[in-house]
Design a protein around this motif. Sequence first.
Motif, PDB file in Angstrom:
ATOM      1  N   TYR A 116      10.259 -17.833 -28.084  1.00 43.13           N
ATOM      2  CA  TYR A 116      10.715 -16.424 -27.745  1.00 43.13           C
ATOM      3  C   TYR A 116      10.066 -15.863 -26.337  1.00 43.13           C
ATOM      4  CZ  TYR A 116      10.280 -11.295 -27.488  1.00 43.13           C
ATOM      5  OH  TYR A 116      10.398 -10.129 -26.994  1.00 43.13           O
ATOM      6  N   SER A 117       8.873 -16.525 -26.007  1.00 42.72           N
ATOM      7  CA  SER A 117       8.213 -16.199 -24.633  1.00 42.72           C
ATOM      8  C   SER A 117       9.225 -16.649 -23.378  1.00 42.72           C
ATOM      9  CB  SER A 117       6.847 -16.473 -24.819  1.00 42.72           C
ATOM     10  OG  SER A 117       6.609 -18.002 -24.879  1.00 42.72           O
ATOM     11  N   GLU A 118       9.619 -17.836 -23.749  1.00 41.80           N
ATOM     12  CA  GLU A 118      10.328 -18.676 -22.885  1.00 41.80           C
ATOM     13  C   GLU A 118      11.921 -17.890 -22.526  1.00 41.80           C
ATOM     14  OE1 GLU A 118      11.103 -22.762 -23.068  1.00 41.80           O
ATOM     15  OE2 GLU A 118       9.006 -23.099 -23.463  1.00 41.80           O
ATOM     16  N   THR A 119      12.340 -17.504 -23.768  1.00 52.40           N
ATOM     17  CA  THR A 119      13.503 -16.672 -23.596  1.00 52.40           C
ATOM     18  C   THR A 119      13.406 -15.304 -22.871  1.00 52.40           C
ATOM     19  OG1 THR A 119      14.312 -17.942 -25.670  1.00 52.40           O
ATOM     20  CG2 THR A 119      15.459 -15.820 -25.198  1.00 52.40           C
ATOM     21  N   LYS A 120      12.380 -14.462 -23.415  1.00 52.81           N
ATOM     22  CA  LYS A 120      12.025 -13.417 -22.765  1.00 52.81           C
ATOM     23  C   LYS A 120      12.075 -13.511 -21.391  1.00 52.81           C
ATOM     24  CE  LYS A 120       9.007  -9.470 -23.016  1.00 52.81           C
ATOM     25  NZ  LYS A 120       7.829  -8.877 -23.616  1.00 52.81           N
ATOM     26  N   GLN A 121      11.275 -14.245 -20.763  1.00 50.61           N
ATOM     27  CA  GLN A 121      11.250 -14.498 -19.510  1.00 50.61           C
ATOM     28  C   GLN A 121      12.483 -14.773 -18.645  1.00 50.61           C
ATOM     29  OE1 GLN A 121       7.929 -13.643 -18.711  1.00 50.61           O
ATOM     30  NE2 GLN A 121       8.879 -13.980 -16.736  1.00 50.61           N
ATOM     31  N   SER A 122      13.246 -15.474 -19.481  1.00 48.47           N
ATOM     32  CA  SER A 122      14.649 -16.168 -18.853  1.00 48.47           C
ATOM     33  C   SER A 122      15.412 -14.951 -18.645  1.00 48.47           C
ATOM     34  CB  SER A 122      15.285 -17.166 -19.713  1.00 48.47           C
ATOM     35  OG  SER A 122      16.685 -17.149 -19.409  1.00 48.47           O
ATOM     36  N   GLY A 127      17.827  -9.838 -15.164  1.00 46.53           N
ATOM     37  CA  GLY A 127      18.243  -8.604 -14.805  1.00 46.53           C
ATOM     38  C   GLY A 127      18.066  -7.694 -16.138  1.00 46.53           C
ATOM     39  N   PHE A 128      17.712  -8.451 -17.258  1.00 45.72           N
ATOM     40  CA  PHE A 128      17.530  -7.440 -18.352  1.00 45.72           C
ATOM     41  C   PHE A 128      16.282  -6.465 -18.559  1.00 45.72           C
ATOM     42  CE2 PHE A 128      20.739 -10.289 -19.867  1.00 45.72           C
ATOM     43  CZ  PHE A 128      21.661  -9.581 -21.106  1.00 45.72           C
ATOM     44  N   LYS A 129      16.314  -5.428 -19.243  1.00 48.00           N
ATOM     45  CA  LYS A 129      15.218  -4.675 -19.305  1.00 48.00           C
ATOM     46  C   LYS A 129      14.890  -4.446 -20.619  1.00 48.00           C
ATOM     47  CE  LYS A 129      15.310  -3.056 -14.919  1.00 48.00           C
ATOM     48  NZ  LYS A 129      15.292  -4.367 -14.123  1.00 48.00           N
ATOM     49  N   GLU A 130      13.481  -4.486 -21.052  1.00 46.51           N
ATOM     50  CA  GLU A 130      13.062  -4.330 -22.430  1.00 46.51           C
ATOM     51  C   GLU A 130      13.275  -3.030 -22.805  1.00 46.51           C
ATOM     52  OE1 GLU A 130       9.762  -6.208 -25.297  1.00 46.51           O
ATOM     53  OE2 GLU A 130       9.454  -6.451 -23.177  1.00 46.51           O
ATOM     54  N   LYS A 131      13.727  -2.502 -24.026  1.00 44.95           N
ATOM     55  CA  LYS A 131      13.858  -1.322 -24.555  1.00 44.95           C
ATOM     56  C   LYS A 131      12.552  -0.906 -25.242  1.00 44.95           C
ATOM     57  CE  LYS A 131      17.939   1.055 -25.059  1.00 44.95           C
ATOM     58  NZ  LYS A 131      18.831   1.479 -26.088  1.00 44.95           N
TER      59      LYS A 131
END
Length: 131
Positions: A116-122, A127-131
């Motif tokens: 998850y942490s690697e995916t989130k970083q990627s 350009g994605f923003k966390e909601k």
Amino acid sequence: KELLPASKDSEFVLGKDEVKLTYSFDSKKDIVTSIKIESKKIAEGFKDKNEAKKTVNSLEKISGVKASLDEKKGNLIIIIEINLKKIKFAEMKKSKNVIVKEIIEAGYLKGNEVIYSETKQSILSSGFKEK
């Protein structure tokens, strides 16, 4: 002392409703258990609704994958849900399905066990923003 559930969800968006990713993950193991992709961007790549339906049907044949089409404000949206408890990421990488390849190339899933942490970083770096 209560134990907090290990399963958590997080949501990320790209642009104005271009792509929405919802991850379910085991926070203790840092492993993604499922991903839901809602994409206007992928759907825009289809010639027409017929081609989109054929793609959905081909995705539905993959174990652990659910796919559907939706329409919002006249825009076609493809919804893909991948249960990573049923289909292993290593199997997904071997898939000849164009959409599955696109998901992998886009970096929506990272690491052999889909960390998850690697995916989130990627996805944040693309350009994605966390909601």
